[in-house]
Motif scaffolding. Sequence first.
Motif, mmCIF file in Angstrom:
data_model
loop_
_atom_site.group_PDB
_atom_site.id
_atom_site.type_symbol
_atom_site.label_atom_id
_atom_site.label_comp_id
_atom_site.label_asym_id
_atom_site.label_seq_id
_atom_site.Cartn_x
_atom_site.Cartn_y
_atom_site.Cartn_z
ATOM 1 N N ALA A 76 0.828 -1.203 0.000
ATOM 2 C CA ALA A 76 0.000 0.000 0.000
ATOM 3 C C ALA A 76 0.867 1.260 0.000
ATOM 4 O O ALA A 76 0.555 2.233 -0.697
ATOM 5 C CB ALA A 76 -0.929 -0.006 1.216
ATOM 6 N N ALA A 77 1.969 1.244 0.764
ATOM 7 C CA ALA A 77 2.855 2.406 0.822
ATOM 8 C C ALA A 77 3.524 2.645 -0.519
ATOM 9 O O ALA A 77 3.641 3.796 -0.980
ATOM 10 C CB ALA A 77 3.898 2.209 1.913
ATOM 11 N N ALA A 78 3.992 1.579 -1.166
ATOM 12 C CA ALA A 78 4.647 1.725 -2.470
ATOM 13 C C ALA A 78 3.656 2.226 -3.519
ATOM 14 O O ALA A 78 3.987 3.123 -4.319
ATOM 15 C CB ALA A 78 5.241 0.390 -2.906
ATOM 16 N N GLN A 79 2.462 1.678 -3.514
ATOM 17 C CA GLN A 79 1.459 2.096 -4.485
ATOM 18 C C GLN A 79 1.087 3.564 -4.276
ATOM 19 O O GLN A 79 0.972 4.333 -5.235
ATOM 20 C CB GLN A 79 0.226 1.213 -4.379
ATOM 21 C CG GLN A 79 -0.799 1.451 -5.478
ATOM 22 C CD GLN A 79 -1.854 0.363 -5.514
ATOM 23 O OE1 GLN A 79 -1.944 -0.463 -4.616
ATOM 24 N NE2 GLN A 79 -2.653 0.354 -6.569
ATOM 25 N N SER A 80 0.907 3.962 -3.031
ATOM 26 C CA SER A 80 0.566 5.350 -2.725
ATOM 27 C C SER A 80 1.681 6.297 -3.149
ATOM 28 O O SER A 80 1.417 7.386 -3.690
ATOM 29 C CB SER A 80 0.293 5.494 -1.226
ATOM 30 O OG SER A 80 0.042 6.830 -0.881
ATOM 31 N N ARG A 81 2.901 5.886 -2.911
ATOM 32 C CA ARG A 81 4.042 6.726 -3.288
ATOM 33 C C ARG A 81 4.070 6.980 -4.787
ATOM 34 O O ARG A 81 4.299 8.097 -5.235
ATOM 35 C CB ARG A 81 5.333 6.048 -2.835
ATOM 36 C CG ARG A 81 6.599 6.788 -3.215
ATOM 37 C CD ARG A 81 7.826 6.004 -2.827
ATOM 38 N NE ARG A 81 9.046 6.702 -3.232
ATOM 39 C CZ ARG A 81 10.259 6.168 -3.203
ATOM 40 N NH1 ARG A 81 10.417 4.936 -2.758
ATOM 41 N NH2 ARG A 81 11.297 6.853 -3.600
ATOM 42 N N TRP A 82 3.812 5.941 -5.573
ATOM 43 C CA TRP A 82 3.873 6.100 -7.023
ATOM 44 C C TRP A 82 2.628 6.764 -7.591
ATOM 45 O O TRP A 82 2.700 7.463 -8.610
ATOM 46 C CB TRP A 82 4.152 4.749 -7.685
ATOM 47 C CG TRP A 82 5.612 4.450 -7.622
ATOM 48 C CD1 TRP A 82 6.273 3.760 -6.644
ATOM 49 C CD2 TRP A 82 6.610 4.909 -8.519
ATOM 50 N NE1 TRP A 82 7.626 3.750 -6.887
ATOM 51 C CE2 TRP A 82 7.865 4.446 -8.045
ATOM 52 C CE3 TRP A 82 6.585 5.646 -9.697
ATOM 53 C CZ2 TRP A 82 9.065 4.712 -8.689
ATOM 54 C CZ3 TRP A 82 7.773 5.914 -10.351
ATOM 55 C CH2 TRP A 82 8.994 5.448 -9.851
ATOM 56 N N PRO A 86 3.958 12.411 -10.811
ATOM 57 C CA PRO A 86 3.306 12.916 -12.035
ATOM 58 C C PRO A 86 2.926 11.815 -13.023
ATOM 59 O O PRO A 86 1.860 11.873 -13.640
ATOM 60 C CB PRO A 86 4.366 13.857 -12.615
ATOM 61 C CG PRO A 86 5.166 14.311 -11.441
ATOM 62 C CD PRO A 86 5.205 13.126 -10.516
ATOM 63 N N GLN A 87 3.783 10.798 -13.176
ATOM 64 C CA GLN A 87 3.493 9.736 -14.138
ATOM 65 C C GLN A 87 2.525 8.702 -13.578
ATOM 66 O O GLN A 87 2.072 7.810 -14.307
ATOM 67 C CB GLN A 87 4.782 9.048 -14.600
ATOM 68 C CG GLN A 87 5.507 8.227 -13.540
ATOM 69 C CD GLN A 87 6.531 9.029 -12.758
ATOM 70 O OE1 GLN A 87 6.253 10.122 -12.291
ATOM 71 N NE2 GLN A 87 7.733 8.496 -12.624
#
Length: 204
Positions: A76-82, A86-87
């Motif tokens: 969840a943290a990785a997905q939220s970060r990405w 902008p991309q």
Amino acid sequence: MKLNPFEKKLVQHPLRFWLQNHVEARLLTSMMPKPMPSCERALEIGCGFGNGIQLIREHFGAGHITAIDIDAEMVAAAQSRWQARPQGIKGLSFSVADATRLPFADSEFDIVFDFAVFHHIPDWQTAIKEVERVIKPNGYFVVEDLYRAAICNPLSRRLFEHPQQHRFNHSELLTVMRQTGFKIVCDRNVFNLAGMVLAQKVSG
């Protein structure tokens, strides 16, 4: 095995990101054949907070990256970060998954990455077999990991939570990879504390 709170703080420290992007990335890419082979579909095992995704995109040119972790909080943290970039998450897939039971088809990926994850996996031998299964013939397995001497000592046991039984050193890791069906293209051993390996799946 999931990271403990101290290790989670450590792996998301800006210095860890800097080292991975500016030092480790250069060492890993220097092991690859030149010109760099096509890596359209990549898998990262143990995505953590998502920094490995940046390394894979910028230095290996992967078209699509599948990022997995056994810890739903990390995914969840990785997905939220990405998503906040902008991309966005174009060309990215995230899922909670166990490296010893990868939920992917045979020969699905051109390249698989282990950025210091397999020393957390009790049954790391089975995880290597799963990696071999999901890599395409002649595809690559990029490994950067810690060894028995680095994690099975009093200081490490006090600070971190790592499996202590059936850990591996550099030679033992290479042996299992060869027995599983990989050819060792390049490897580096740092005092049997840590190492890097570029392996290629033997075709057929």
